[in-house]
Design a protein around this motif. Sequence first.
Motif, short mmCIF file in Angstrom:
data_model
loop_
_atom_site.label_atom_id
_atom_site.label_comp_id
_atom_site.label_asym_id
_atom_site.label_seq_id
_atom_site.Cartn_x
_atom_site.Cartn_y
_atom_site.Cartn_z
N UNK A 54 45.97 35.88 32.89
CA UNK A 54 44.67 35.20 32.94
C UNK A 54 43.58 36.21 32.56
N UNK A 55 42.42 35.71 32.18
CA UNK A 55 41.35 36.63 31.79
C UNK A 55 40.88 37.47 32.99
N UNK A 56 40.53 38.70 32.73
CA UNK A 56 40.09 39.64 33.77
C UNK A 56 38.67 39.28 34.18
N UNK A 57 38.42 39.11 35.51
CA UNK A 57 37.07 38.72 35.94
C UNK A 57 36.09 39.89 35.77
N UNK A 58 34.85 39.51 35.60
CA UNK A 58 33.82 40.54 35.46
C UNK A 58 33.58 41.22 36.81
N UNK A 59 33.14 42.44 36.74
CA UNK A 59 32.81 43.18 37.97
C UNK A 59 31.58 42.55 38.59
N UNK A 60 31.58 42.39 39.94
CA UNK A 60 30.40 41.78 40.57
C UNK A 60 29.19 42.69 40.43
N UNK A 61 28.06 42.06 40.27
CA UNK A 61 26.83 42.83 40.14
C UNK A 61 26.38 43.30 41.52
N UNK A 62 25.83 44.46 41.57
CA UNK A 62 25.36 44.99 42.86
C UNK A 62 24.09 44.26 43.27
#
Length: 160
Positions: free
Chosen positions: A36-44
């Motif tokens: 599956x596609x890799x999720x984006x890193x959460x924004x701080x």
Amino acid sequence: MRHEDKLKEKYGSDPGFEVPDGYFEELNVSIMSKLPPYPEAPRSVDMSLWQRIKPYAYLAAMFAGIWLMMNMFHHVSSSATSLSLENPPEALVDMIDAGGYDMIPVFSEETDYDLQKDVSVNYDSFDEFEDDFGYELEPEYSAMQVSVSAKDSKKESRSV
């Protein structure tokens, strides 16, 4: 001839399995396409002022508590050095002067049975015991029948 040589002669040394040409070059691409596609890193998230200074406030509170405890221990230990047996506090002196407190500890190696035996052998009635020790029996126990058994004497019933 060894058993292994007989097996090789009968079946051959070819394992029967072959890897297709270019398999390992295409393996990485095929596995990555199935994931599956890799999720984006959460924004701080921006922290509030309290969230930023909270660890320092807790640290300061901890040191203030340590300082207060040390101050209290110092105060208690400095006041405790002025106490001694030669100079007891006023409250203790007042209690001793008021009476009712026997300051001599009683240590006995006799058991309760030995003490009961000595009392039963030396006294024939409670009246003698009361006279010797200045003890007054309470009225509800005055009519009580007491059976005393000593090791060397038979059981006898005594009235109080």
